[in-house]
Write an enzyme that holds these catalytic residues in place. Structure first.
Site, short mmCIF file in Angstrom:
data_model
loop_
_atom_site.label_atom_id
_atom_site.label_comp_id
_atom_site.label_asym_id
_atom_site.label_seq_id
_atom_site.Cartn_x
_atom_site.Cartn_y
_atom_site.Cartn_z
N CYS A 1 100.99 7.34 41.37
CA CYS A 1 99.88 7.84 42.20
C CYS A 1 99.70 6.99 43.45
O CYS A 1 99.01 7.39 44.37
CB CYS A 1 98.59 7.86 41.40
SG CYS A 1 98.66 8.99 40.01
N CYS B 1 88.49 16.62 35.83
CA CYS B 1 89.90 16.29 36.06
C CYS B 1 90.30 16.76 37.46
O CYS B 1 89.92 17.84 37.89
CB CYS B 1 90.80 17.00 35.05
SG CYS B 1 90.50 16.54 33.34
N SER B 2 91.11 15.94 38.13
CA SER B 2 91.66 16.39 39.41
C SER B 2 92.71 17.45 39.14
O SER B 2 93.25 17.54 38.05
CB SER B 2 92.25 15.21 40.19
OG SER B 2 93.26 14.57 39.44
N HIS C 1 95.13 16.68 43.79
CA HIS C 1 95.84 15.40 43.72
C HIS C 1 97.35 15.62 43.76
O HIS C 1 98.01 15.59 42.74
CB HIS C 1 95.41 14.69 42.43
CG HIS C 1 96.00 13.33 42.24
ND1 HIS C 1 96.55 12.59 43.27
CD2 HIS C 1 96.15 12.57 41.12
CE1 HIS C 1 97.00 11.43 42.79
NE2 HIS C 1 96.77 11.41 41.49
#
Ligand SMILES: [Zn+2]
Lengths: 143, 384
Positions: B81, B201-202, B329
């Site tokens: 990430c 949650c993304s 994301h």
């Protein structure tokens, strides 16, 4: 699913398959800093010493450091299940699935004692050998 | 980090683009950043391209073919990430070292839907379910449960993060989700892994973002300083040892240590920061990072979200872009998108969600994979 005559093999590198059925987890302990690490190591991840690490058998008891109830997982993985992280008595940390009833509040499970069992996962490799790995059982309910 | 400035930066609105290739969206972001700087590919001397999922397939070279194959080195970057932030930091280091005057950093990703399939796992043994979990929402749920057990942080407090960030996103036309989600709705949405529900949650989306990093001397020479943003710190760390990582990948200690290095490098403290974009991949993460970044003491993040001080208009707004929870994301793009948001505010270009008088902003990223480790980056940016 499980086949009693399938030859057991370790599903993860820190599981030791014993000829007499005394399967257990192996770790490494650092004489310099005292860290206990999961699996066999050549050097200490905590302090970097490369002449102080010896192999140790890890305890089959521990306490729940954290857990969650997994309701959504990869396709084909049965849910719900309890995914737990265990502080092993005497040192070491290991993750795995906690058997037993699904708790309504995972937070309340933190600190509970468990037995760390090395068992047949029901999965087989291409040669038909049985993958064995750790599972956790609430200590009160352990045989 | 004296001498490096962001001369141009932009992101495409994140979303799902089944008909567009990785290089198409990466090229679009690169051209947008160049246009923002008032530069062209002819000015670029080095190119760092972050893509967490396609770094082995020459994403930078593919983008270069779309925007002009000028003579320059391309380095493809992957770091979970933290991929986009790592590519950006390489551009900063390339300029700060004096090796290059102008460097391009792109973060780009094309994502599948649903839970991210982790690379490098055992092929013949299905570990998920058999030995706990490796999915990212679960890791952050387990981290949240630890916080709840130690400090009494509640499901409701974690859920408030989504309420806040989704509210912020209603003011951001580039966010993927742009609607209010009341607390009851967040808490009642599908439970993924306690305490993270689906709305906590993304979302996996496609995306690209890009930045042009130049030396301050170059920016002055070319009249770019009026919109330039100074890079005060570019800190990055990986896999700081913790006593728990054999069971649960650490995101806390690595963030704390990275932030410490960034604050020290900048000569600043959290009291100097006017806004923060932090890695809210899951709602539980945001509260943990309040403490890791020093916004409050250990165990106080629940009270901090309750206070409203991290909402737009509060003392220290966090994720006024809507965060990953709203923007989505796209792994490799996220790190540069966070920097883009900070730059908007430092340039007074954030429109309705402008943090008034913002002078200094902090962008944080952290990623990790079970059994493998973590990667964290903290950048501190300053209005020139
Ligand atoms: Zn040691």
């Amino acid at each position: 699913m499980s086949d009693p005559i399938a030859e057991p093999i370790a599903a993860v590198p820190y599981v030791i398959i014993d000829r007499d059925g005394d399967h257990h987890l192996v770790g490494s302990r650092c004489a310099k800093c005292g860290a206990t690490l999961l699996g066999r190591r050549v050097a200490c991840a905590a302090c970097g010493a490369n002449d102080s690490v010896t192999q140790v058998r890890l305890s089959d008891k521990g306490r729940i450091r954290t857990c969650t109830v997994v309701h959504r997982s990869y396709p084909g993985v049965p849910v719900p299940f309890i995914a737990a992280v265990i502080d092993i008595d005497g040192g070491g940390v290991v993750r795995g699935t906690l058997r037993g009833p699904i708790p309504s509040d995972p937070v309340a499970e933190v600190g509970r004692p468990v037995r760390i069992c090395v068992e047949d996962t029901g999965q087989r490799d291409a040669l038909g050998r049985a993958f064995y790995s750790q599972v956790f059982r609430p200590l009160e309910a352990a045989a | 980090m004296s001498g490096a400035v962001i001369a141009g930066i932009d992101m495409i609105p994140f979303g799902r683009f089944p008909d567009r290739s990785l290089e198409d969206i990466g090229a679009e972001a690169a051209l947008m950043a160049l246009a923002d700087a008032g530069l062209t590919i002819h000015d670029v001397q080095a190119f760092y391209c972050g893509s967490a999922l396609q770094a082995t397939a020459f994403p930078g070279q593919r983008i270069l073919r779309r925007i002009g194959q000028r003579m320059m080195p391309v380095l493809n970057v992957v770091n979970g990430c933290a991929t986009g932030a790592a590519a950006f930091r390489e551009a900063v280091l390339a300029v700060a070292s004096g090796r290059h005057d102008v460097a391009l950093a792109v973060g780009v990703e094309k994502m599948d839907r649903g839970l991210i399939v982790m690379p490098g796992r055992p092929a013949d043994f299905q570990e998920e379910g058999a030995i706990g979990t490796i999915t990212t929402p679960c890791l952050f749920s387990q981290a949240g449960v630890i916080h709840s057990a130690e400090y009494g942080t509640t499901f409701e407090q974690f859920a408030k993060v989504s309420v806040k960030n989704h509210h912020h996103a209603t003011l951001n036309e580039k966010a993927f989700i742009r609607r209010e989600t009341p607390l009851e709705e967040v808490m009642a949405s599908e439970m993924i892994a306690y305490p993270n529900t689906k709305l906590m949650c993304s979302i996996n989306v496609d995306g690209a973002a890009a930045a042009i990093v130049t030396s301050e001397a170059f920016a002055r020479r070319h009249g770019l300083m009026n919109r330039a943003v100074r890079v005060r710190a570019a800190a990055m760390l990986a896999s700081v040892f913790t006593d728990m990582e054999d069971g649960l990948t650490d995101f806390n200690e690595v963030t704390r240590e990275t932030a410490k290095q960034a604050y020290e490098a900048a000569g600043l403290g959290v009291e100097d920061i006017d806004l923060i974009e932090l890695h809210d991949c899951f709602a539980t993460a945001e509260l943990l990072h309040y403490e890791n970044l020093g916004l409050c003491g250990k165990g106080e993040s629940g009270a901090l979200i309750d206070s409203g001080e991290t909402a737009l208009g509060g003392r220290l707004p966090v994720n006024v872009s809507g965060g990953l929870l709203s923007k989505g994301h796209p792994l490799g793009a996220t790190g540069i998108a966070n920097l883009y948001e900070i730059c908007l505010h430092l340039r007074d270009e954030a429109g309705q969600r402008q943090v008034e008088g913002a002078r200094i902003g902090l962008a944080h990223i952290v990623g990790g994979m079970t059994d493998y480790g973590s990667a964290s980056a903290v950048h501190i940016l300053e209005r020139v």
